[in-house]
Design an enzyme around this catalytic site. Structure first.
Site, PDB file in Angstrom:
ATOM      1  N   SER A  74      39.961  46.305  37.372  1.00 30.65           N
ATOM      2  CA  SER A  74      41.274  46.540  37.786  1.00 30.65           C
ATOM      3  C   SER A  74      41.746  44.998  37.738  1.00 30.65           C
ATOM      4  O   SER A  74      41.473  44.043  38.540  1.00 30.65           O
ATOM      5  CB  SER A  74      41.040  47.001  39.119  1.00 30.65           C
ATOM      6  OG  SER A  74      40.843  48.331  39.267  1.00 30.65           O
ATOM      7  N   THR A  75      43.064  45.068  37.197  1.00 28.38           N
ATOM      8  CA  THR A  75      43.837  43.743  37.017  1.00 28.38           C
ATOM      9  C   THR A  75      45.404  43.899  36.718  1.00 28.38           C
ATOM     10  O   THR A  75      45.390  45.082  36.178  1.00 28.38           O
ATOM     11  CB  THR A  75      43.271  43.096  35.792  1.00 28.38           C
ATOM     12  OG1 THR A  75      41.645  42.676  36.108  1.00 28.38           O
ATOM     13  CG2 THR A  75      43.946  41.722  35.429  1.00 28.38           C
ATOM     14  N   ILE A  76      46.084  43.114  37.152  1.00 31.05           N
ATOM     15  CA  ILE A  76      47.623  43.207  36.571  1.00 31.05           C
ATOM     16  C   ILE A  76      47.886  42.334  35.746  1.00 31.05           C
ATOM     17  O   ILE A  76      47.524  41.086  35.820  1.00 31.05           O
ATOM     18  CB  ILE A  76      48.445  43.215  37.852  1.00 31.05           C
ATOM     19  CG1 ILE A  76      48.578  42.137  38.690  1.00 31.05           C
ATOM     20  CG2 ILE A  76      48.487  44.566  38.603  1.00 31.05           C
ATOM     21  CD1 ILE A  76      49.780  40.864  38.197  1.00 31.05           C
ATOM     22  N   MET A 131      44.721  44.289  30.256  1.00 34.48           N
ATOM     23  CA  MET A 131      44.174  44.436  31.345  1.00 34.48           C
ATOM     24  C   MET A 131      42.768  45.392  31.205  1.00 34.48           C
ATOM     25  O   MET A 131      42.755  46.261  30.143  1.00 34.48           O
ATOM     26  CB  MET A 131      44.759  44.965  32.399  1.00 34.48           C
ATOM     27  CG  MET A 131      46.149  44.236  32.846  1.00 34.48           C
ATOM     28  SD  MET A 131      47.134  45.523  33.753  1.00 34.48           S
ATOM     29  CE  MET A 131      48.218  45.941  32.275  1.00 34.48           C
TER      30      MET A 131
END
Length: 528
Positions: A349-351, A431
């Site tokens: 999980s990343t933006i 991502m």
């Protein structure tokens, strides 16, 4: 050129400025900043702050940040390392004495000092026109007045229900109805809004010193953490120079270690020895070569990469032609290389945000809480969800990524920038935790080897060779999957979407920008 069987999104085109993010509201917030005269850095921080509220499984002010910024698209590229450190008391002996041989991912020990807020302020100091007081306003409004949960975010919420049920303060903050939030529902986070207001007024010191820091420390120590208020107060962002390699006439830049961007550069060095254009984009050969390059590069990363402030990382040697050549000669088209299995933890999980403004200032920007919903620890009174980035450490004396006092863990988040003759061509990122080096390589080779535009390159089906298994999206043709199995690859179908991505292509001759954003997320590219 389209290589798939479905109609994808159109590319987005404009002349002035462009923002591409994983959520339409964040892209719009960035465009508003650009129209108000802000820089690419201003827009990226505003968008990131808003995402820290409305995409909580991926990012937050309790997370970390990396960025590459190039003034006017042709100046010196600055690399910002906003990754946090382990507490000063985090000696490997302490863990071993307590029979802790891996960092538990939802424990206080998984929480490194959040680096994002200090990184944002440092980036704005160097490249912004506005301050946090202005740029946090959209985030404050979303937290206090509520925001509508988007579909992909609801999908992740549902998947993480058990984690949120069992976290620290997570039921109170993220499960107001006792169940996952659904797409289209509104969530209010007044405590987080109050915290953001304090940061807007007092800057980074309001986060790292005083009541907010004390509350984070109190929360962590109450569940066994080693953190102190001094650990927070002493946090700093490192400003450094990027590392790079050349592929098909473009220089590709990454933040240096403890960022893992060097993994992607090693992949490019290996693939540059092969002519991918001889193979179709969704062919067995192309996917096989990508997997072998990834396996070599990830093995390198696990063996050699740690925090260069505490261990010797020989970047020059790793990026040298000889290093890639050592393995290139061993790659076979009829089977797999015999390599040791490495299994770093997944951090999905990343933006990622990319911005180019009217003056062609370029910002490639990434922010993350590591695993989905981070550590599942929310600070008691502040609404801050804390990352679990320290879960990336090894508890293994002598390993370059072994936990140690004030050490930064080997990261997964990597903003990328491609330039030609010193001029920015494409700030972009993909991502998805451990997928990122592979994803960035896949998108870049889709463009440079297969003639895709930025949107087609992002859309194209993906695969990740991880923990001995080739995880393949449904869009990979059945014949390719069968061919990979015949070569000896163990394959599996990916349950959820594999990563997400954004890219902006700069055409200096036409004076235009072309953007793409991943349909695997909720976001879009917007220009004006």
């Amino acid at each position: 050129m389209r290589n798939f069987h479905f109609a994808g999104r159109s590319t987005v085109h404009c002349q002035n400025g462009m923002v591409a993010t994983s959520h339409p509201q964040a892209a719009l917030a960035g465009i508003d900043v650009l129209r108000d005269g802000g820089t690419a850095a201003d827009a990226a921080v505003a968008a990131s702050a808003l995402l820290a509220v409305i995409e909580p499984q991926s990012t937050g002010i309790g997370g970390d940040c990396f960025a590459l910024i190039q003034p006017r698209g042709e100046g010196k590229i600055a690399a910002y390392n906003g990754s946090g450190r382990a507490p000063a008391a985090a000696n490997v002996e302490w863990y071993l004495e307590r029979k802790i041989h891996a960092v538990p991912l939802t424990s206080a020990h998984s929480v490194s000092i959040p680096g994002a807020i200090d990184a944002w302020q440092t980036i704005l100091r160097d490249h912004g026109k506005f301050g946090l007081d202005v740029l946090l306003q959209p985030a404050i409004k979303a937290a206090e007045e509520g925001y509508v949960v988007a579909p992909r975010i609801a999908f992740d919420w549902k998947n993480q229900f058990e984690k949120l049920k069992n976290g620290t303060n997570t039921v109170r903050y993220f499960l107001p109805h006792g169940r996952p939030m659904l797409a289209g529902e509104v969530l209010h986070q007044p405590e987080l809004g109050k915290t953001l207001r304090a940061i807007a007024k007092g800057g980074r010191d309001a986060f790292y010193k005083g009541e907010i820091a004390e509350d984070m420390v109190e929360t962590l120590r109450s569940i066994g953490g080693l953190h102190t208020v001094e650990d927070f107060a002493e946090h700093t962002t490192e400003v450094t120079s990027p590392i790079g390699t050349m592929y098909k006439g473009l220089d590709v830049w990454q933040c240096p270690p403890n960022g893992p961007g060097i993994t992607m550069l090693v992949m490019l060095n290996i693939l540059s020895r092969f002519d991918l254009t001889k193979f179709a984009p969704l062919s067995v050969e192309r996917f096989h070569l990508e997997a072998e390059a990834a396996r070599i590069a990830y093995m390198m990363r696990e063996q050699y990469i740690g925090d260069p402030a505490q261990v010797n990382v020989d970047v020059v040697r790793i990026l040298a032609k000889d290093f890639a050549d050592e393995y290139v000669g061993k790659i076979r088209m009829d089977g797999l290389l015999d390599l040791p299995n490495v299994a770093p933890p997944m951090n999905p999980s990343t933006i990622y945000i990319t911005v180019v403004d009217r003056d062609r200032n370029v910002c490639s920007f990434i922010n993350s809480v590591a695993h989905s919903f981070g550590s599942a620890i929310v600070s008691n009174k502040t609404g801050i969800l804390l990352q679990n980035r320290a879960g990336g450490f090894r508890i293994q004396p002598g390993h370059p990524n072994c936990i140690a006092p004030k050490k930064r863990p080997l990261h997964t988040i990597i903003p990328a920038l491609a330039t030609k003759n010193g001029r920015a061509v494409m700030p972009y990122g993909v991502m998805g935790g451990q997928y990122q080096p592979v994803g960035q390589t896949h998108v870049l080779t889709n463009i440079l080897d297969y003639g895709c535009d930025v949107q087609e390159a992002i859309d194209m089906p993906r695969g990740l060779h991880y923990e001995g298994v080739y995880q393949l999206e449904d869009g990979v043709p059945a014949a390719t999957v069968e061919g990979l199995k015949k070569l000896g690859h163990k394959t599996t179908s990916v349950v959820g979407p594999l990563g997400g991505g954004q890219a902006i292509w700069i055409d200096w001759d036409k004076g235009t920008l072309t953007g793409g954003s991943d349909p695997r997320k909720d976001g879009c590219a917007l220009g004006y």
